[in-house]
Design a protein around this motif. Structure first.
Motif, PDB file in Angstrom:
ATOM      1  N   CYS A 366      70.117  11.370  28.788  1.00 50.73           N
ATOM      2  CA  CYS A 366      68.830  11.620  28.122  1.00 50.73           C
ATOM      3  C   CYS A 366      68.180  10.341  27.596  1.00 50.73           C
ATOM      4  CB  CYS A 366      69.007  12.669  27.025  1.00 50.73           C
ATOM      5  SG  CYS A 366      69.528  14.286  27.691  1.00 50.73           S
ATOM      6  N   SER A 484      66.315  16.425  33.295  1.00 56.33           N
ATOM      7  CA  SER A 484      66.193  16.964  31.942  1.00 56.33           C
ATOM      8  C   SER A 484      66.930  18.279  31.805  1.00 56.33           C
ATOM      9  CB  SER A 484      64.719  17.138  31.573  1.00 56.33           C
ATOM     10  OG  SER A 484      64.593  17.670  30.277  1.00 56.33           O
ATOM     11  N   CYS A 489      68.267  17.873  28.089  1.00 59.32           N
ATOM     12  CA  CYS A 489      67.543  16.870  27.310  1.00 59.32           C
ATOM     13  C   CYS A 489      66.535  17.513  26.344  1.00 59.32           C
ATOM     14  CB  CYS A 489      66.847  15.877  28.219  1.00 59.32           C
ATOM     15  SG  CYS A 489      68.017  14.845  29.150  1.00 59.32           S
TER      16      CYS A 489
END
Length: 497
Positions: A366, A484, A489
């Motif tokens: 992330c 993501s 994330c």
């Protein structure tokens, strides 16, 4: 071969020409210990460039190896001269700012297949590269200054090797990737870097307590402490070695290497900001746009944390059902319960795998994605994830802890490590290696990664976050991945926010 400092003689194996152990700066010894590097002095005659230079001081297997006189580099070029100037790729090795050397990375495949000139320098490590003290010019950035000196050497000498000094790609992995990103934020790097590749290392990396190595007393950290913090580390080291207050520098300069190595381990990930070379915290510089607007490739391995957690287990510090909640509490405080619910042990094959996933997501993937977003707002970025689940097990991770695409497992795809090809790669992994070298070197040529027979790689933009997953055909092949989503994330962004 004639350089600006003298003549050298290398070797030619029919595929590449190799020039090893070229001195690019004066030996940083005696009064030059903890001074910025000085331009190499000219020599007479023809210097032998067929053997690697000495690595910088480090520990290997509990023994001190290398030496202070270590500012050497290797150059690898295609064997056949080109009619046009070739791109230059300058490789910064990893090793936590404590170990490694340029000569470990044989670049014959990259230079030969990609038609590029590859330069692999050493730089000062540990206390010798990152000591900071009150009143000491260059504090906390001597290793970074060495990297800059290597880039200046490239400007003066690239043409002698058939390289183009106006087309230099800086590329690094781990500590080398962190250094590459830091150099993009350094005013001193202007005019020295035309493109950059960051592998498993960028400006925004940070590790909550225990997410780097799962030990109770491992504090949170970033690789970029403030100059004040670095000075405090330096003063504490000097005190530990018996140096009187106010006389630390003279005392430490008089110390033999064996004494200094007793405190060397305290200088890993200690690249200071608030300095002439790094005026801003590189993470802040990236977020605010205070960096060189050059094209970038940026990415990491899918399971970065696996090797660190498995290595700790081998050292007798396993993650267990009992200590997993404690690790969570140490790392995330009052928010530990939320993270436990997001990463329950029941979802993983073992507590170690659970904690390695927390580390891979929160501390590596992330932050790397965040860096990509910050850079893509101002320059061209190509984002990737190395995801070969059967990548080489470089560090001997136990069979009951699948290594996956752990930290540094991408290196054998680009380099022959210590001069040897990795024997364990399968034919389809070698094909992936050819594609990766194709992407990397075409980027060096023209700023756009492409490889024969491989999918197109679209740029990463704030609105279209294309990330290319690099894996063999039997695992789905090269293609886009929602980074993501894969690494949760949005959860981490909401938690940290």
């Amino acid at each position: 071969m004639k350089l600006d400092s003298g003549r050298i003689k290398g070797s030619n194996d029919g595929t590449v020409r190799t020039y090893s152990g070229i001195r690019y700066a004066q030996p940083p010894v005696g009064e030059l210990r903890w001074k910025e590097p000085e331009r190499v002095a000219p020599w007479r005659g023809v210097a032998d460039a067929t053997k690697p230079g000495r690595p910088c001081l480090q520990e290997e297997g509990g023994k001190v190896t290398g030496g202070e006189d270590c500012l050497f580099l290797d150059v690898t070029t295609p064997a056949k001269p080109s009619r046009k100037r070739l791109p230059v790729m300058v490789w910064l090795h990893g090793g936590g700012f404590l170990d490694g050397s340029g000569s470990m990375y044989n670049a014959r495949r990259m230079a030969g297949q990609g038609d590029v000139v590859v330069v692999t320098p050493n730089y000062r490590l540990g206390a010798f590269g990152y000591l900071a003290l009150p009143g000491l010019p260059g504090s906390g950035t001597f290793g970074l200054a060495d990297q800059l000196e290597a880039l200046k050497w490239v400007q003066r000498n690239a043409a002698a090797f058939g390289g183009d000094p106006g087309n230099v790609t800086l590329i690094g992995q781990s500590a080398g990737g962190i250094s590459t990103c830091a150099l993009l934020t350094s005013p001193a790097a202007r005019g020295l870097i035309d493109k950059a590749v960051m592998q498993s290392g960028t400006c925004t990396l940070n590790w909550p307590a225990g997410t780097y190595i799962p030990v109770p007393d491992m504090p949170p950290f970033t690789p970029f402490p403030s100059l004040k913090t670095s000075r405090d580390i330096g003063l504490a080291a000097a005190k530990q070695l018996g140096c009187a207050a106010g006389k630390e520098l003279a005392c430490l300069r008089a110390k033999p290497v064996a004494e200094l190595m007793k405190v060397n381990g305290g200088f890993g990930n200690n690249l200071a900001h608030g300095t002439p070379l790094l005026p801003l915290d590189p993470a802040q510089a990236l977020r605010t746009g205070a960096f060189l607007r050059v094209p970038v490739i940026s990415g990491a391995a899918k399971s970065e944390g696996n090797g660190f957690v498995a290595g700790a287990a081998q050292a007798g510090i396993p993650v267990t059902t009992e200590n997993y909640p404690t690790l969570m509490k140490n790392a995330f405080g009052e928010q530990a319960g939320k993270v436990l619910r997001e990463y329950p042990l029941t979802r993983f094959s073992s507590p170690g795998q659970a904690w390695a996933t927390v580390s891979s997501d929160r501390a590596w993937a992330c932050p790397t994605l965040e860096a990509g977003e910050a850079m893509a707002a101002r320059t061209t970025v190509y984002a990737y994830e190395f995801a070969d689940a059967n990548a080489p097990n470089l560090f001997g991770t136990p069979s009951d802890f699948p290594p996956g695409a752990q930290h540094a497992s991408d290196l054998p795809y680009l380099f022959d490590l210590d001069g040897e090809r990795w024997d364990g790669l399968t034919p389809e992994q070698w094909r992936l290696a050819e594609h990766m070298i194709g992407y990397w070197t075409s980027f060096a040529h023209a700023g756009k990664p492409q490889a024969a027979g491989a999918p197109a790689w679209r740029a990463f933009t704030p609105s279209g976050q294309t990330v290319l997953s690099l894996k063999p055909a039997s695992q789905g092949g090269i293609g886009p991945v929602d980074l993501s989503d894969e690494h949760r994330c949005a959860f981490w962004s909401g938690l940290d926010g």
